[in-house]
Design a protein around this motif. Sequence first.
Motif, mmCIF file in Angstrom:
data_model
loop_
_atom_site.group_PDB
_atom_site.id
_atom_site.type_symbol
_atom_site.label_atom_id
_atom_site.label_comp_id
_atom_site.label_asym_id
_atom_site.label_seq_id
_atom_site.Cartn_x
_atom_site.Cartn_y
_atom_site.Cartn_z
ATOM 1 N N ASP A 184 0.837 -1.208 0.000
ATOM 2 C CA ASP A 184 0.000 0.000 0.000
ATOM 3 C C ASP A 184 0.869 1.253 0.000
ATOM 4 O O ASP A 184 0.570 2.226 -0.684
ATOM 5 N N SER A 185 1.960 1.227 0.769
ATOM 6 C CA SER A 185 2.837 2.401 0.855
ATOM 7 C C SER A 185 3.637 2.616 -0.432
ATOM 8 O O SER A 185 4.084 3.734 -0.709
ATOM 9 N N MET A 186 3.780 1.559 -1.236
ATOM 10 C CA MET A 186 4.578 1.675 -2.457
ATOM 11 C C MET A 186 3.734 1.863 -3.724
ATOM 12 O O MET A 186 4.146 2.583 -4.643
ATOM 13 N N VAL A 187 2.568 1.220 -3.777
ATOM 14 C CA VAL A 187 1.780 1.281 -5.008
ATOM 15 C C VAL A 187 0.341 1.750 -4.780
ATOM 16 O O VAL A 187 -0.419 1.895 -5.741
ATOM 17 N N GLY A 188 -0.032 1.999 -3.538
ATOM 18 C CA GLY A 188 -1.417 2.343 -3.248
ATOM 19 C C GLY A 188 -1.738 3.813 -3.403
ATOM 20 O O GLY A 188 -2.407 4.406 -2.541
ATOM 21 N N TYR A 189 -1.294 4.416 -4.494
ATOM 22 C CA TYR A 189 -1.525 5.843 -4.730
ATOM 23 C C TYR A 189 -2.601 6.056 -5.788
ATOM 24 O O TYR A 189 -2.736 5.262 -6.721
ATOM 25 N N LYS A 190 -3.335 7.150 -5.654
ATOM 26 C CA LYS A 190 -4.361 7.480 -6.648
ATOM 27 C C LYS A 190 -3.799 8.477 -7.656
ATOM 28 O O LYS A 190 -4.319 9.575 -7.846
ATOM 29 N N ASN A 191 -2.714 8.069 -8.300
ATOM 30 C CA ASN A 191 -2.139 8.901 -9.353
ATOM 31 C C ASN A 191 -2.185 8.125 -10.669
ATOM 32 O O ASN A 191 -2.695 7.003 -10.738
ATOM 33 N N GLU A 192 -1.662 8.737 -11.699
ATOM 34 C CA GLU A 192 -1.768 8.133 -13.037
ATOM 35 C C GLU A 192 -1.102 6.761 -13.097
ATOM 36 O O GLU A 192 -1.621 5.832 -13.738
ATOM 37 N N ARG A 193 0.009 6.592 -12.406
ATOM 38 C CA ARG A 193 0.751 5.338 -12.489
ATOM 39 C C ARG A 193 0.077 4.202 -11.730
ATOM 40 O O ARG A 193 0.102 3.043 -12.174
ATOM 41 N N TYR A 194 -0.541 4.509 -10.592
ATOM 42 C CA TYR A 194 -1.027 3.452 -9.714
ATOM 43 C C TYR A 194 -2.543 3.442 -9.487
ATOM 44 O O TYR A 194 -3.025 2.654 -8.683
ATOM 45 N N LEU A 195 -3.285 4.299 -10.194
ATOM 46 C CA LEU A 195 -4.722 4.383 -9.957
ATOM 47 C C LEU A 195 -5.401 3.017 -10.059
ATOM 48 O O LEU A 195 -6.253 2.665 -9.236
ATOM 49 N N TYR A 196 -5.021 2.227 -11.051
ATOM 50 C CA TYR A 196 -5.607 0.897 -11.233
ATOM 51 C C TYR A 196 -4.676 -0.205 -10.738
ATOM 52 O O TYR A 196 -5.123 -1.155 -10.095
ATOM 53 N N PHE A 197 -3.384 -0.068 -11.028
ATOM 54 C CA PHE A 197 -2.437 -1.113 -10.646
ATOM 55 C C PHE A 197 -2.349 -1.275 -9.126
ATOM 56 O O PHE A 197 -2.178 -2.378 -8.615
ATOM 57 N N GLY A 198 -2.480 -0.172 -8.393
ATOM 58 C CA GLY A 198 -2.349 -0.236 -6.939
ATOM 59 C C GLY A 198 -3.656 -0.384 -6.197
ATOM 60 O O GLY A 198 -3.673 -0.402 -4.957
ATOM 61 N N ARG A 199 -4.770 -0.501 -6.924
ATOM 62 C CA ARG A 199 -6.071 -0.507 -6.263
ATOM 63 C C ARG A 199 -6.266 -1.729 -5.376
ATOM 64 O O ARG A 199 -6.776 -1.627 -4.254
ATOM 65 N N ALA A 200 -5.861 -2.906 -5.830
ATOM 66 C CA ALA A 200 -6.050 -4.125 -5.031
ATOM 67 C C ALA A 200 -5.267 -4.046 -3.732
ATOM 68 O O ALA A 200 -5.765 -4.423 -2.662
ATOM 69 N N ALA A 201 -4.032 -3.549 -3.801
ATOM 70 C CA ALA A 201 -3.207 -3.421 -2.592
ATOM 71 C C ALA A 201 -3.830 -2.430 -1.615
ATOM 72 O O ALA A 201 -3.874 -2.679 -0.405
ATOM 73 N N ALA A 202 -4.318 -1.303 -2.137
ATOM 74 C CA ALA A 202 -4.921 -0.281 -1.273
ATOM 75 C C ALA A 202 -6.183 -0.799 -0.606
ATOM 76 O O ALA A 202 -6.408 -0.579 0.594
ATOM 77 N N ARG A 203 -7.029 -1.498 -1.364
ATOM 78 C CA ARG A 203 -8.269 -2.029 -0.800
ATOM 79 C C ARG A 203 -7.978 -3.097 0.245
ATOM 80 O O ARG A 203 -8.626 -3.137 1.306
ATOM 81 N N LEU A 204 -7.018 -3.968 -0.025
ATOM 82 C CA LEU A 204 -6.692 -5.017 0.938
ATOM 83 C C LEU A 204 -6.102 -4.430 2.207
ATOM 84 O O LEU A 204 -6.380 -4.907 3.314
#
Length: 324
Positions: A184-204
Amino acid sequence: MNQLTLMAGIGFLLDLLFGDPHWLPHPVRLIGALISCLERKIRACVPKTKGGELFGGVLLVILVTAVSAGVPVGLLLLAGWVHPHLCLTVGSLMCYQLLAAKSLKAESMKVCHKLEASDLAGARKAVSMIVGRDVDRLSEEGISKAAVETVAENASDGVLAPLFFMMAGGPAFGFFYKAVNTMDSMVGYKNERYLYFGRAAARLDDVCNFIPARLSAWLMIAASGLLGMDGRGALRIYRRDRKNHASPNSAQTESVCAGALGVELAGDAWYFGVLHRKKTIGEAKRPVVPQDIRLANRLMYGTAVLGLLLFGGLSVLIYGVWFV
């Protein structure tokens, strides 16, 4: 006492005594390296579309958590095959590495000491090591506030939540949690790079922290009363401001700390040169001062001890008192 409780308890005491030795490679760094490596490989394989990014993020979560929990299980099985006491020793050391109470205090107190020495530049550099916001604009109060917020929030993320998972399922559960938290701290951002790729990590991460964050908040309310702070204020601000954050969990302990100290936390902050508007937490009865960093750490330690007693008691109640 069962092994889960004993491992976590010994790890807790080791962390209070020694913190994180800088010369010892930390497993969370290895998890971070694994995340970076897998991200590169997964991105090279999945389509650069919304669906592809979402799938890649789910795949990243599955692989990272499987490896992070699987390696401790394998090491504990191997150690247990050699001797049960070796299993206890290895498990206790793993639990020790998952907790961050003393290191959190040590790093935040570096900020406090620099401020007390009127070294504003040094304080900005010290606080930049523990926060993600831009620090070049921060005043003395802004630096103090940032350090207090970090201690308050990480009382759950860095101490109580890992302890909760370790008491529930030993080092494997603890490393599972740390893997999720690190992702979450590495990919859980709501920016262009991680909006979709980091969503699963952020939700979990939101799911994993939902119960620990709220338990941490109530334990912190209890600790504030026991330590002679404003326990009633802590409860009142918690009830009022616990949702004043984009994350469903981050304001839980932060609101309690703000109420216990009688200060206002959060609010607008700069990140990578962009001003982010945020709700405030607490009431500005007085300015935030360096001494509040000491008080926040005292509150964090009191909460951690109460957490050890509560989670340890529940672990014994659920798993029994047998010892293998």
